[in-house]
Motif scaffolding. Structure first.
Motif, PDB file in Angstrom:
ATOM      1  N   SER A 128      46.134  45.226  46.391  1.00 22.27           N
ATOM      2  CA  SER A 128      45.307  44.799  48.198  1.00 22.27           C
ATOM      3  C   SER A 128      44.129  43.451  47.511  1.00 22.27           C
ATOM      4  N   LEU A 129      44.213  42.712  48.222  1.00 21.36           N
ATOM      5  CA  LEU A 129      43.020  41.387  48.109  1.00 21.36           C
ATOM      6  C   LEU A 129      42.072  41.570  48.638  1.00 21.36           C
ATOM      7  N   ARG A 156      42.748  46.502  43.053  1.00 26.94           N
ATOM      8  CA  ARG A 156      42.366  45.147  43.738  1.00 26.94           C
ATOM      9  C   ARG A 156      43.099  44.062  42.695  1.00 26.94           C
ATOM     10  N   LEU A 157      43.500  43.136  43.305  1.00 29.40           N
ATOM     11  CA  LEU A 157      43.198  42.230  42.740  1.00 29.40           C
ATOM     12  C   LEU A 157      42.459  40.856  42.379  1.00 29.40           C
ATOM     13  N   ARG A 158      42.213  40.205  40.995  1.00 25.49           N
ATOM     14  CA  ARG A 158      40.701  39.534  41.167  1.00 25.49           C
ATOM     15  C   ARG A 158      41.319  39.205  40.403  1.00 25.49           C
ATOM     16  N   ALA A 159      40.560  37.343  39.950  1.00 30.50           N
ATOM     17  CA  ALA A 159      41.006  36.589  39.449  1.00 30.50           C
ATOM     18  C   ALA A 159      39.165  36.309  38.705  1.00 30.50           C
ATOM     19  N   THR A 160      39.227  35.381  37.468  1.00 30.87           N
ATOM     20  CA  THR A 160      37.696  35.121  37.605  1.00 30.87           C
ATOM     21  C   THR A 160      37.983  33.424  37.901  1.00 30.87           C
ATOM     22  N   GLU A 195      35.425  40.041  38.577  1.00 24.91           N
ATOM     23  CA  GLU A 195      36.133  40.989  37.555  1.00 24.91           C
ATOM     24  C   GLU A 195      36.784  42.861  37.957  1.00 24.91           C
ATOM     25  N   LYS A 196      37.726  42.952  37.664  1.00 28.20           N
ATOM     26  CA  LYS A 196      38.084  42.880  36.124  1.00 28.20           C
ATOM     27  C   LYS A 196      39.419  41.843  37.055  1.00 28.20           C
ATOM     28  N   SER A 197      40.042  40.718  35.839  1.00 32.97           N
ATOM     29  CA  SER A 197      40.732  39.950  36.304  1.00 32.97           C
ATOM     30  C   SER A 197      42.376  40.672  36.003  1.00 32.97           C
ATOM     31  N   PHE A 198      43.276  41.178  37.064  1.00 35.60           N
ATOM     32  CA  PHE A 198      44.822  41.586  37.127  1.00 35.60           C
ATOM     33  C   PHE A 198      45.142  41.102  36.125  1.00 35.60           C
ATOM     34  N   LYS A 231      41.946  51.312  36.724  1.00 37.76           N
ATOM     35  CA  LYS A 231      41.880  50.012  35.734  1.00 37.76           C
ATOM     36  C   LYS A 231      40.761  49.228  36.376  1.00 37.76           C
ATOM     37  N   TYR A 232      41.144  48.707  37.844  1.00 38.96           N
ATOM     38  CA  TYR A 232      41.389  47.782  38.359  1.00 38.96           C
ATOM     39  C   TYR A 232      40.208  47.580  39.441  1.00 38.96           C
TER      40      TYR A 232
END
Length: 504
Positions: A122-123, A130-134, A225-228, A431-432
């Motif tokens: 999921s975004l 959860r998908l994330r990026a910094t 965070e946390k980055s995928f 983890k995420y």
């Protein structure tokens, strides 16, 4: 040789495969299905990208499902962008149906219901990993293209990122980015001018407005965070099946900029981290982008150029990208020219514009001695498609009207309970899905500003005390002569009074 025999030989020659392959179905000619004319896609060419197109209800999603579950069986991990929310059924075996049995009887191909290993991603706030990026991972150039900044604004953004690197300020989420943009022409103006040159407040204001606009599309949920880690898309089961990662995007249709931002980030991260693979027997990862027009319709020219470049280059990493959309014209020509496999379902000709689009679509396919492509495009039934692929040597295969096999998994969505059970069993959720908000640029700059404000307040108080002290001293100095004068005058008047009395 009869026309039937010529057709079967024609197909067999173009779609024979010495290595592993995906069976798509059998060739059709004049409304008849010839099981001997098997249409097989070589597995080693699946990193050459592709297109699945066709009008609503013609079977695009089922074709996607066929490819995904077969890739998984061959040990190839898959990522599906599920915009409509109708792909989760791939996690469960098909319940079977009479029409499926009839279809496979024509193909003379056994139907074996089975499920595939699935991970739900999921975004947003939807259920799933959860998908994330910094922000730092994006970098100034990629972020500038997403925000559609001018060259001057891009230069300023690069300076801001450089300042953060030099001063060890982590840029993790959008509040970090907004804070440093404000700081550059606010409290930190002197510091920036000293080390990096003068920065226009009008330019930082324009950048800030575009960041806020991106934030309004839900990007604050993505940045952080946390980055995928993209390596988690390459997981396999203990039996060697590739994991099918389904990214749920049902709430993303009205936020195309967020979708484009994510896609560009993901492709860039995959390209930068995956090793070069060269010519291998099967892909490392295959991605299917459903409703691909959501990326292209709202994308700037700079963003389109970036996507086109990545599509050209990422093939060498063993990654195949497949665009799923209603009409081939939804995909820019620069990208369309890179696609090796094309599966074209029926198009509908209700208007003059539709007829023009069909004519253009027909021109995207090789000429055929067996089909009038333009007419066939409007007469294909559900579960039928024109297929053009590449053989194992990279040569274009002949165009074949194909009677497609059915997916072995369920052709509907999971229930809420089934979906939740799938998510609960995921090792990636723990983890995420924990939200992390460690000290970053926002907190560090706020603390720095607070310290500077306190120091400024102390200095001001010190100056005020000095002014008060000097004022008191001046007041004392001004009063002394007056007192002396008054004292002297009083004394004189007293003496003069005494003398007047004596004289009398």
């Amino acid at each position: 040789m009869s026309s039937k025999e010529k057709f079967i030989e024609h197909v067999a020659k173009g779609y024979q495969s010495k290595g592993d392959y995906i069976y798509m179905g059998a060739g059709m000619l004049e409304g008849k299905v010839f099981s001997e004319a098997a249409v097989k896609i070589p597995l080693k060419t699946m990193n050459r990208h592709g297109l699945i197109a066709g009008a609503t209800g013609t079977g695009k999603s089922k074709t996607l499902q066929i490819l995904a579950e077969n890739l998984s069986d061959k040990g190839v991990p898959v990522m599906l962008m599920d915009v409509k929310g109708d792909l989760s059924g791939i996690a469960k075996a098909s319940n079977g149906a009479e029409f499926i049995d009839e279809r496979h009887a024509k193909l003379e191909f056994a139907f074996e219901p089975k499920s595939s290993p699935v991970e739900i991603l999921s975004l947003s706030d939807q259920k799933g990993v959860r998908l994330r990026a910094t922000v730092s991972e994006f970098g100034p150039i990629l972020l500038a293209r997403i925000l559609e900044l001018t060259s001057t604004q891009t230069g300023i953004l690069a300076i801001i990122f450089k300042y953060c690197d030099d001063n060890h300020l982590p840029l993790l989420d959008l509040k970090d980015l907004k804070k440093i943009i404000q700081y550059a022409t606010g409290d930190g103006k002197v510091e920036f001018e000293k080390d990096y040159g003068r920065i226009s407040k009008a330019s930082t204001g324009a950048i800030l407005r575009k960041v806020v606009a991106l934030e309004q599309q839900g990007a604050d949920l993505f940045f952080g965070e946390k980055s995928f880690e993209v390596k988690d898309l390459q997981r396999k089961t203990s039996e060697g099946k590739g994991m099918i990662n389904i990214l749920r995007l049902t709430d993303i249709q009205d936020r195309p900029t967020l979708f484009s931002t994510f896609m560009l980030s993901l492709l860039a991260e995959i390209y930068s981290t995956f090793p070069e693979k060269g010519d291998s027997d099967k892909p490392e990862l295959v991605m299917f982008i459903d409703e691909a027009h959501l990326i292209f319709n709202e994308a700037s020219n700079a963003l389109l150029d970036q996507i086109e470049n990545i599509v050209k280059l990422i093939r060498s990493k063993g990654v195949g990208i497949y665009f799923v959309t209603q009409n081939p014209t939804d995909v820019p020509e620069g990208v369309l020219g890179q696609l090796g496999l094309k599966v074209q379902h029926a198009l509908r000709a209700f208007t003059a514009k539709d007829r023009k689009a069909i004519k253009l679509a027909a021109e995207n396919y090789p000429l055929s001695d067996f089909y009038d492509t333009k007419n066939v495009l409007t007469t294909l039934g559900i579960g039928e498609a024109l297929i053009s692929a590449l053989d194992e040597k990279g040569r274009p295969s002949p165009l074949v009207a194909t009677y497609l096999r059915a997916p072995m998994s369920r052709m509907d969505v999971l229930t809420n309970k089934e979906l939740q059970d799938l998510i609960d069993d995921s090792p990636l959720v723990e983890k995420y899905n924990e939200e992390i908000d460690r000290e970053s640029a926002y907190e560090i700059l706020n603390e720095k500003i607070e310290v500077a404000d306190k120091e400024e307040a102390r200095e001001k108080a010190k100056e005020d005390r000095k002014k008060v002290s000097k004022g008191s001293s001046r007041k004392s100095t001004r009063q002394n002569p007056i007192i002396k004068v008054l004292t002297s005058a009083t004394f004189i008047r007293g003496v003069m009074g005494i003398m007047n009395k004596l004289l009398k």
